[in-house]
Design an enzyme around this catalytic site. Structure first.
Site, PDB file in Angstrom:
ATOM      1  CG  HIS A 195      -2.074  -0.961   1.064  1.00  0.00           C
ATOM      2  ND1 HIS A 195      -2.898  -1.307   2.108  1.00  0.00           N
ATOM      3  CD2 HIS A 195      -2.526  -1.655  -0.012  1.00  0.00           C
ATOM      4  CE1 HIS A 195      -3.812  -2.156   1.684  1.00  0.00           C
ATOM      5  NE2 HIS A 195      -3.609  -2.391   0.411  1.00  0.00           N
ATOM      6  CB  CYS A 239      -5.445  -3.344 -15.061  1.00  0.00           C
ATOM      7  SG  CYS A 239      -6.242  -4.679 -14.154  1.00  0.00           S
TER       8      CYS A 239
END
Length: 599
Positions: free
Chosen positions: A236, A529
């Site tokens: 993250h 993606c």
């Protein structure tokens, strides 16, 4: 949390550093592509963030703050009953959630997903109950004492409980620690969620750990670079740093050994930090740029550069950045904050607005159907808790539990397409695993009026059997973040396993090569993606493997476009072939960087 910058250099003189440091090098995992130079600044926790206890200056205020000097962190709050404790904790956590939501609104879709998840955790009433159970085990107690130490211990206990479960739930332990630090500081510290630190745009900041929220805050005054002892390239914090275009090295285990004030050069392509001459300019070196060529992979049309979006603003930015379309529309934004399912009209309006910036272009807009589950709960659906939501009922698997939800979304997407001229709508489902699921989704989507139907490849089982799946779909998109973690058996945010989560791993590249080969044989376009698509060097390799489009955060479009415009299709294929045959991710990246003159 971010804190003060404290110099470790004798008398503050960086030239006093021992000369042996000039020959040192520190390695980790690279984030970004720009090589930067700056002075190392270690970021230490604020004194207010340190655990402290004390029983001085107490007073009773009906279960509210009781420290005469709350900023010192040494006060004790005396609450009249567990109910008052519950309210105190709920108020603090609500403020933390509000701050995270505000940060979320300022960030990219990827950053928003992360911070929204943390905000939802802070608002979860079960977190308050777990804390109360630890702080006031006697529900009939007439007085409860709360101080920085026992509250910090309670948050750590909850975090350790989650960590023991493992899997996706285990990943949230770090989120609980971060939320807890902020809540403790609200109650006993300065009363401000946002940490204060001295911004220095010429510094390279060194952190022991870096949360996604604190990484997002760096965007207000970006440093030249960041070095973190823990983490991986798809974690993250790394995702946030990449979206802010901040070069970084994560997973640099001995980063705390780098002397404060040392001038270093941080090279994310080589994933290395090395001392720079004290006489060198503090300015970062000029980017190494290759010249564009007429017969590049971009010029040949072998690959298209698309954008990941999660709002109308993101779609507008993608259009302004010259994206060749949208490669991923995250539709969760329309569902996750609602107490009821959006009706047909609301959904059509939202999807039409997302497509509108590309109206008349004829370019693709690829929409991912709802990717929710117990880790991304829906307010209007009662889903049971799962020990490992990452491997549970999420994505297309929700169709088994929620009859009609996916069908209504597909119908709204088809209707929205009819209201927007010259946009090529493609729709795909996440978390598809078996051929039976491929058949079920494609039948459902085509029955709703969707003409181009595809699947996301996130589960290794589907990647290995894509030869069969390719007969049934019009396209496929690889979600490398999840695919890598499932393939390597390592939680994507497990800070100590960052080396296992590198998409440059030859094992990962060979699996992608197989998927692309089946796509080429079946004339099925293959997109990537995940975060891997934002890495210009890796983009060269993916294109050489046969991937036909790369979808990324809009800020990455420029660097990826520049590099792919300088590489021929033949060169990309040669480099991809070599990268799949080396022994490690680091070797693959180093070989490609060197071959392109960027190493």
């Amino acid at each position: 949390m971010l804190g003060r910058f404290e110099s470790l250099v004798p008398n503050g003189d960086p030239d006093a550093l021992d000369s042996p440091e000039q020959s040192r090098r520190w390695t980790g995992l690279g984030v970004g592509t720009r090589t930067v130079r700056g002075r190392v600044v270690h970021v230490h926790a604020d004194d207010a963030s340190q655990m402290a206890t004390g029983a001085d200056d107490q007073r009773e205020v009906e279960g509210r703050r009781t420290s005469e000097h709350p900023s010192s962190g040494t006060g004790v709050i005396r609450l009249f009953d567990p109910g008052a404790l519950r309210r105190q904790l709920a108020d603090a956590l609500a403020t933390v959630a509000s701050d995270l939501s505000r940060l979320s609104a300022l960030g990219s879709p990827e950053v928003a997903d992360i911070l929204d998840a943390q905000a939802m955790m802070a608002e979860d009433p079960t977190l308050v109950e777990r804390l109360v159970a630890r702080l006031a085990p006697d529900a009939r107690a007439q007085e409860v004492e709360l101080d920085r130490s026992n509250l910090t211990t309670a948050f750590l206990s909850v975090a350790n409980e989650l960590r023991a479960v493992g899997g996706y739930i285990g990943e949230r332990a770090d989120d609980v620690c971060d939320i807890g630090t902020r809540a403790v500081d609200l109650i006993f510290g300065s009363g401000e969620v946002r940490p204060q630190y001295e911004a220095n745009p010429e510094s390279i900041l060194v952190f022991d750990q870096l949360s996604a929220a604190d990484a997002a805050r760096l965007g207000a005054a970006p440093p030249r670079g960041v070095i973190v002892t823990t983490g991986g390239p798809t974690g993250h914090a790394a995702l946030v740093l990449r979206s802010l275009d901040i070069s970084a090295i994560v997973g640099c285990s001995n980063a705390l050994e780098i002397p404060d004030g040392l001038v270093v050069e941080l090279d994310p392509i080589q994933a290395i930090v090395m001392p720079s001459s004290p006489l060198a300019s503090d300015r970062s070196p000029e980017p190494r740029v290759r010249r564009a060529i007429a017969r590049s992979v971009l010029a040949s049309g072998a690959v298209r550069l698309l954008a990941n979006v999660g709002s109308v603003a993101d779609a507008l930015e993608a259009r302004s950045q010259g994206a060749d379309g949208i490669g991923l529309v995250r539709t969760e934004f329309l569902f996750v904050s609602q107490e009821r399912e959006p009706d047909q009209g609301e959904q059509v309006s939202a999807y039409r607005a997302i497509m509108a910036p590309f109206e008349g272009s004829g370019l693709p807009v690829v929409v991912r159907t709802l990717d929710a589950g117990s880790d991304k709960p829906l307010g209007f659906v009662d889903l049971p808790r799962e020990e490992n939501p990452a491997l549970g009922v999420r994505g297309f698997r929700l169709a088994r539990q929620l009859s009609g939800l996916l069908e209504r979304q597909l119908s709204a997407l088809a209707a929205a397409k009819e209201e927007v001229d010259a946009v090529d709508l493609w729709v795909m489902a996440p978390m598809i695993t078996t051929i039976a699921e491929v058949e079920a989704f494609t039948t459902m989507a085509r029955s709703a009026g969707v003409k181009s139907v595809g699947v996301m490849i996130e589960v290794p089982a589907l990647a290995l059997d894509f030869g069969s799946a390719a007969k049934l779909v019009d396209f496929a998109s690889v979600g490398t973040n999840d695919l890598v973690q499932y393939l390597m058996g390592a939680d994507r945010n497990a800070s100590r396993l960052g080396d296992l989560l590198d998409p440059w791993s030859p094992v990962v590249l060979r699996l992608l090569q197989s998927v692309a080969r089946w796509g080429r044989q079946r004339a099925v376009p293959i997109s990537v993606c995940g975060e891997a698509a934002s890495d210009p060097l890796l983009g060269v390799v993916l294109t050489g493997l046969g991937v036909t489009s790369l979808s990324m955060v809009p800020v990455a479009l420029g660097p990826v476009r520049t590099l792919l415009g300088s590489v021929s299709r033949t060169e990309a294929r040669r480099l991809a072939h070599r990268a799949t045959g080396v022994a490690s991710a680091h070797e693959a990246r180093r070989f490609v960087a060197t071959a392109l003159g960027l190493g």
